[in-house]
Design a protein around this motif. Structure first.
Motif: not given
Length: 353
Positions: A11, A98, A124-125
């Motif tokens: 990311d 997260t 998406h991550s």
């Protein structure tokens, strides 16, 4: 044997993760297809050791033409968690970015939606892409095993009621002491697989899934990473695959499973009533009676009446115990499998965060 890598872009710029995947092609299309992964919680390594020796056994079987059904093996399912260290200690259970448990929040989809898991992955991550790849591989199979371990504990498994008692062969092959019958109410990996199978046709939800199995196997404790145990478990898992028709082997019957079988509602989660140092009086594997002293919490060491007793709420088998020796108030201490439901309130789903 085919070895490939799934590359997961990070990311942030310049970062990527590589997920090794081992595949064996079966000789019989009708044989069950198998998917096995380990170390989804990256600091739980008994399963990685087991799969190291199982892959050795499978390579031998391949050379003998004994691989009947396709087999996919992922020995280290979480390269993202493997890279997370905090003050020198591996943090493999929760994503530090997260704060999400790596074994939660898997997509709950019908089996017919499987292809969509790996479409448009750039949206998406990295964590979500990893989970989508793992679930996509598993949903192409009939037998799915997710290898974990506890802090300190016996060999046991979480198995959805939809697979029981057929799954007693797995419990017997791995010499388990207990099976927890799960309720299919969480987003953990093995339950996401079962959810897709239960909703395979898009019609009425299935309650029994003969010939299939999705289970979380708890391979004792985090420190139980030894070659003799790993080889023993690998041989047991190979015998399970042979019994299900995934590999060819001799016809030695598996023993009958004689351990404890308990629904999640019958698991007593023993929690600390106060903070302090923990003095354990009982070990995993021991049977206890209601009222037995399990632990003492030194809430106010050196003060008269500063020690708090923790007692068993009912008869049962101690299956797990935490490895830490300091408790925060209401932190987990033990799991006890019992014959009767616990009086403590329990939300549907997993026992722990």
């Amino acid at each position: 044997m085919e070895i490939s890598e799934i590359i997961i872009a990070g990311d942030t710029p310049g970062l990527e993760w590589r997920l090794p995947v081992f595949r064996f092609t079966g000789t019989r299309p009708e044989a069950p297809r198998t998917y096995i992964q380990a170390a989804l919680h990256a600091n739980e390594l008994p399963g990685t050791a087991l799969l190291h020796f199982l892959l050795e056994r499978l390579r031998q079987a391949e050379s003998e033409g004994a691989i009947l059904g396709d087999i996919t093996v992922v020995p280290q399912a979480n390269p993202i968690g493997s890279a997370q260290a905090h003050f020198g200690e591996l943090q493999g259970r929760f994503d530090l970015g997260t704060r999400t448990n790596f074994n939660r929040d898997f997509r709950l989809i019908a089996l017919g939606e499987r292809a969509g898991l790996v479409e448009g992955l750039d949206r998406h991550s990295a964590i979500d892409r990893l989970k989508r790849h793992l679930l996509h591989m598993a949903l192409g199979c009939d037998l799915v095993l997710d290898l974990h371990c506890d802090d300190e504990g016996l060999q046991y498994a979480y198995i959805d009621e939809a697979f029981w008692p057929e799954a007693a062969d797995l419990a017997a092959a791995l010499d388990m002491r207990a099976v927890f019958l799960s309720d299919g109410e969480s987003s953990a990996f093995e339950e996401a697989v079962a959810y897709a199978w239960k909703h395979e046709s898009g019609g009425e939800k299935k309650v029994l899934l003969p010939g299939r199995l999705s289970a979380t196997v708890e391979l004792r404790g985090t420190r139980d990473v030894y070659p003799d145990l790993a080889r023993k478990d690998a041989e047991g898992l190979y015998r399970f695959l042979a019994g299900r028709g995934g590999v060819a082997a001799n016809d030695d019957p598996l023993p009958t499973f004689g351990g404890v079988v308990a629904p999640l509602d019958n698991i007593e989660m023993i929690r600390a009533p106060a903070a302090g140092a923990i003095l354990f009086h009982r070990d995993p594997g021991e049977r206890v009676k209601a009222g037995d002293l399990l632990a003492t919490i030194l809430a106010r060491p050196g003060i008269p009446d500063g020690a708090v007793a923790v007692r068993a709420p009912q008869d049962g088998l101690i299956v797990t115990r935490v490895s830490t020796r300091f408790a925060r108030r209401r932190s987990d201490l033990m799991k006890i499998a019992c014959a009767e439901p616990s009086r403590a309130l329990r939300r549907p789903g997993t026992l722990e965060a």
